[in-house]
Design a protein around this motif. Structure first.
Motif, PDB file in Angstrom:
ATOM      1  N   ARG A 130       0.708  -1.131   0.091  1.00  0.00           N
ATOM      2  CA  ARG A 130      -0.176   0.099  -0.039  1.00  0.00           C
ATOM      3  C   ARG A 130       0.928   1.330   0.006  1.00  0.00           C
ATOM      4  N   GLN A 133       2.277   1.839  -3.331  1.00  0.00           N
ATOM      5  CA  GLN A 133       1.530   2.711  -4.245  1.00  0.00           C
ATOM      6  C   GLN A 133       1.177   4.148  -4.025  1.00  0.00           C
ATOM      7  N   GLN A 137       1.819   7.232  -6.329  1.00  0.00           N
ATOM      8  CA  GLN A 137       0.737   8.191  -6.495  1.00  0.00           C
ATOM      9  C   GLN A 137       1.175   9.627  -6.242  1.00  0.00           C
TER      10      GLN A 137
END
Ligand SMILES: Nc1nc2c(ncn2[C@@H]2O[C@@H]3COP(=O)(O)O[C@H]4[C@@H](O)[C@H](n5cnc6c(=O)[nH]c(N)nc65)O[C@@H]4COP(=O)(O)O[C@H]3[C@H]2O)c(=O)[nH]1
Length: 871
Positions: A130, A133, A137
């Motif tokens: 997570r 990611q 982003q």
């Protein structure tokens, strides 16, 4: 949990049984207070990439990143844990393979019965995936925001109530406002306060309807600077179709737009063939529309460095008039200095700038405080004009770049328009003006003269057309060279211009032929103009640095008596000029009906002569030439004869010049040559002794390079020898500049054909030329012979000509001997040969045969012809 770990399980406690329940899903490890790992479940070992053995006794600090260990934070937290305070948070740990892993962890101190911390229990969830990611982003968002800020396109985001909620860096750079200054403001009120309400309503309605809007407008920045921008506004709607935001992108299109607007109007005016002043006025107006603070003007700089206003309707006409004719210079206001330096000049303070010292009194009363002038350059880089921007208020710095761009576009357009105009006037000049003298050529003169004639007819006034032909232009041109000839023509043109009244005109037709059209001029006034002109030509011309007296023969035709259109008047003035020329040099003659009659007659005769030549109606007569000492026949001269069926016999003195003028003379020459040789051969076959025949040829016959071959073939065809033929040239051949002439003469001479100089002593008589011509014979003109008896100088001249002939080893033939006295005087002077009515008139071939027979001039010699009783 693996088997090994199950064996090493501590005794069950309440808390450990709770941990056991979490064992399946969570990573669990426990550390002693010194940091050594004493327990790790399978999830923990997997997360850290370690085996049970590797984990056993491993210090907690060895699992942390060096960055964390370098801070006091790590030690503080550990100390607090050991003191019994739990810790929760996202932590980064280093796996055994060196990679980072992220976990959400809770560290809880485990107490013994005495309340002492004996272990630190760690329960964690692996959030590495997570976290990775999220970081990607974040980086992506960072990049996007960098892009949005780095672009030169300004972005404004406004909400449904048209309040700015976001602007990018591009916006701040372009318009000067930072986001915090303008958040909450209406973008249209901020940037385009003058945009009319109707447009704003439609624009917003369209966005609310979910449609994008595109527009171009001039906007003002925080500092007052103006941009021409393209705005693209896109609506962002919610699921219910309600407008949430509007994202507008604003691009600077100032330069392109200026080009477009100015060029469109400027080029359109040019394409529509509008006059130069209209084209430039359009450019000025467009500049003032784009930048209302400017008063624009355009000046032309002529070849002498004088300025001439061409456009600038917003400047008072009186101001432009004052600039007209001022010289450019190093201190000549903004424009004069810009043209002088050939670079833009920006004067911010006309009142105090030294460049305006001499001109500020013109500009200041009109309220101008600053002036920016940019030179208009030709394609070769020369300053051919200037574009000036005048300012009534102090010129703001914010305008500078915008106005600079405006000036750049303007000067390019103006250069195009000016160069186009120059090219057009050059074409007009070439088409309608004589390249040498700059006078109107025949076409322009014709058009202008017809206008003048129309006016004269309307006002019932007289008008004179003068046809002017210079006398002896050719010798000047030949002897002084063509540049001198050109100079002479230019000086004559200047004289004509001087003699013109305000509504008169002058033009050059060709060579040394000029025309003047004098409006409101009767015969008497024309005469005095001509007399003044002749006077000027005779006294005031200087050619090649020396004074040269020039005269002209002038023919005059008067409107309306002699013709009602320019063609007729010109033709009649031409006829009158011929009349004047024939009468002598420096004379003028008015056209008359008699002249007209003669001209008509001449035309009829010309047609008849053509027919006569075609129909072989010309004949040759032959006049004997006698050797004075022996009386023997020396030769015969062939003379052309023409008897017109109605007009009767026509003298060669009339039809030979006519043949010369109408281009028939070369044909007559060829015919005479062939006919004379044929006749000589015929006499020879008849047993008559004719030693040679002389044929007259005009100078133009010698332009024909085929003449020598033609002569040779004619002799051959008639079985004659070159010495059987003599070609008579006139002295005018000495003035002939045709390059073929000398070649032909020399080739004919090289064949052995003799050349004779006819009418010697009357014409040009340049002895140096004579030396260059390979003549074998001179013919003393009959005017000398006619005066021999009564005029001593005629005797002296005939003596001198004989002397010249003898010294050059030439035979001298005396022409026109009519009396015995003349014959004996010539005999006494030593003339070898004579010809004239005393011996015989020119005779038809049959008459000559008879004459020869009577004289016994057969192949047996005749004695003493001149003493024959028949003479
Ligand atoms: N008063 C007087 N005149 C005499 C006497 N003896 C001869 N004449 C005239 O003098 C002219 C001599 O010819 P020119 O000088 O060559 O002058 C010639 C020549 O220049 C030209 N011409 C004649 N035929 C031809 C021709 O076939 N070709 C060319 N190019 N010119 C020609 O026309 C001129 C005139 O020719 P014509 O009228 O035949 O006039 C002839 C002849 O008739 C005399 O004793 N007294």
């Amino acid at each position: 949990m693996n088997e090994g770990s199950r064996h090493n399980q501590p005794p069950r406690t309440e808390r450990l049984s709770y941990l056991d329940a979490l064992d399946r899903v969570m990573a669990i490890a426990s550390f002693r207070v010194d940091g050594a790992l004493c327990h790790a479940n399978a999830n923990y070992l997997r997360m850290m990439g370690m085996t049970h053995e590797e984990a056993q006794g491993r210090l907690h600090s060895s699992l942390c990143t060096p960055a964390l260990l370098a801070t006091s934070r790590y030690h503080d937290i550990w100390a607090q844990l050991c003191a019994g305070t739990a810790y929760s948070g996202v932590v980064e740990r280093v796996r055994s393979d060196g990679r980072s892993c992220w976990m959400e962890a809770t560290y809880s101190p485990v107490l013994d019965a005495q309340g002492q911390v004996v272990e630190i229990l760690k329960i964690a969830t692996d959030i590495t995936a997570r976290r990775t990611q999220e970081q990607a982003q974040k980086a992506h968002l960072q990049r996007l925001s960098l892009i949005a800020d780095a672009t030169d396109t300004a972005v404004i985001m406004s909400d449904a109530s048209s309040r700015i909620v976001h602007v990018n860096g591009g916006f701040s750079r372009l318009f000067g406002w930072h986001a915090e200054e303008i958040l909450g403001q209406d973008p249209i009120t901020l940037l385009s306060p003058k945009l009319h309400d109707g447009f704003v309503q439609t624009y917003r309605a369209q966005l609310r309807g979910g449609l994008p809007v595109e527009r171009e407008e001039i906007v003002v920045t925080k500092t007052g600077r103006r941009y021409w921008i393209k705005v693209v506004s896109n609506p962002i709607l919610d699921d219910a179709g309600q407008l949430l935001f509007t994202v507008s992108m604003l691009t600077d299109i100032t330069r392109a737009k200026m080009h477009e607007a100015l060029q469109y109007r400027g080029l359109e005016a040019m394409a529509r063939e509008r006059p130069l002043s209209d084209v430039l006025e359009t450019i000025c107006k467009e500049v003032e529309r784009i930048a209302p603070e400017i008063t624009a003007s355009i000046l032309e700089v002529d070849a002498f460095g004088m300025m001439h206003p061409l456009a600038g309707a917003s400047l008072p006409a009186s101001y432009s008039q004052l600039l007209d004719g001022l010289s450019i210079g190093p201190q000549a206001g903004s424009c004069g200095t810009a043209a002088w330096r050939n670079q833009a000049v920006f004067v911010e303070d006309i009142a105090n700038d030294p460049l305006w010292t001499d001109y500020k009194h013109l500009a200041l009363p009109l309220g101008f405080r600053a002036c920016w002038s940019t030179p208009i350059q030709s394609s070769e880089g020369r300053a051919i004009g200037t574009v000036a921007f005048y300012y009534r208020q102090t010129c703001s710095k914010a305008w500078t770049e915008f106005h600079q761009q405006l000036a750049d576009v303007c000067v390019h357009l103006c250069a195009l328009a000016l160069e186009r105009e120059h090219a057009r006037s050059r074409i007009r000049q070439l088409a309608f003006y004589d390249g040498l003298t700059g006078l109107p050529n025949r076409s322009l003169l014709q058009a202008q003269a017809n206008q003048a004639i129309t006016l004269a007819a309307r006002d019932k006034q007289a008008l004179a057309v003068l046809f002017i032909d210079l006398d002896r232009f050719k010798p000047v041109n030949d002897s002084m060279g063509h540049p001198a000839g050109d100079e002479l023509l230019c000086n004559v043109a200047a004289c004509l211009l001087q003699a013109l009244g305000p509504s008169d005109m002058a033009g050059r037709l060709s060579g040394d032929e000029f025309v003047m059209v004098l409006s409101q001029t009767d015969a008497e006034q024309a005469t005095s103009t001509i007399e003044r002109l002749q006077e000027q030509l005779a006294n005031s011309l200087v050619v090649a640095g020396k004074p040269l007296a020039v005269s002209a023969s002038i023919g005059i035709a008067m409107f309306p008596e002699d013709g009602r259109d320019m063609d007729t008047l010109l033709q009649r003035a031409d006829m009158a000029m011929y009349q004047a020329k024939n009468a002598g040099r420096g004379l003028f003659s008015f056209f008359s009906d008699e002249m007209n009659r003669l001209a008509q007659e001449r035309r009829t005769l010309e047609t008849a002569l053509r027919d006569a030549l075609k129909n072989q109606e010309l004949h040759l007569h032959y006049q004997p030439q006698i050797e004075l000492a022996s009386g023997q026949l020396y030769g015969v001269e062939a003379l052309a004869r023409w008897t017109h069926p109605e007009l009767g016999p026509i003298s060669p003195a009339r039809f030979i010049p006519l043949a010369e003028e109408c281009g028939l003379i070369a044909d007559i020459g060829r015919w005479a040559l062939g006919e004379a040789c044929r006749q000589l051969a015929q006499w020879r076959t008849q047993g008559l002794r004719v030693p040679s025949v002389s044929v007259n040829l005009s100078p133009s016959s010698f332009h024909d390079l085929d003449l020598p071959d033609m002569v040779a073939q004619t002799l051959q065809r008639n079985a004659l020898l070159p010495q059987d033929l003599t070609l008579e040239l006139t002295e005018s051949i000495l003035l002939d500049t045709n390059p073929s002439t000398m070649k032909t003469i020399e080739a004919v001479h090289a064949h052995g054909v003799r050349l004779s100089m006819d009418d010697f002593g009357t014409g040009y008589s340049s002895l140096s030329y004579l030396r260059r011509l390979p003549v074998s014979e001179l013919k003393l003109d009959r005017s000398f012979v006619a005066d021999l008896e009564h005029n001593e100088s005629a005797r002296a001249l005939s003596n001198a000509i004989l002397g010249i002939g003898q010294s050059l080893h030439l035979t001298v033939v005396a022409e026109g001997v009519e009396t015995l006295a003349q014959r004996s005087m010539l005999g006494m002077q030593g003339y070898p040969v004579a010809q004239g009515f005393l011996f015989a008139h020119p005779l038809a071939p049959s008459e000559l045969t008879e004459w020869l027979l009577q004289q016994g001039q057969t192949t047996t010699e005749v004695e003493k012809v001149g003493h024959s009783s028949k003479l």
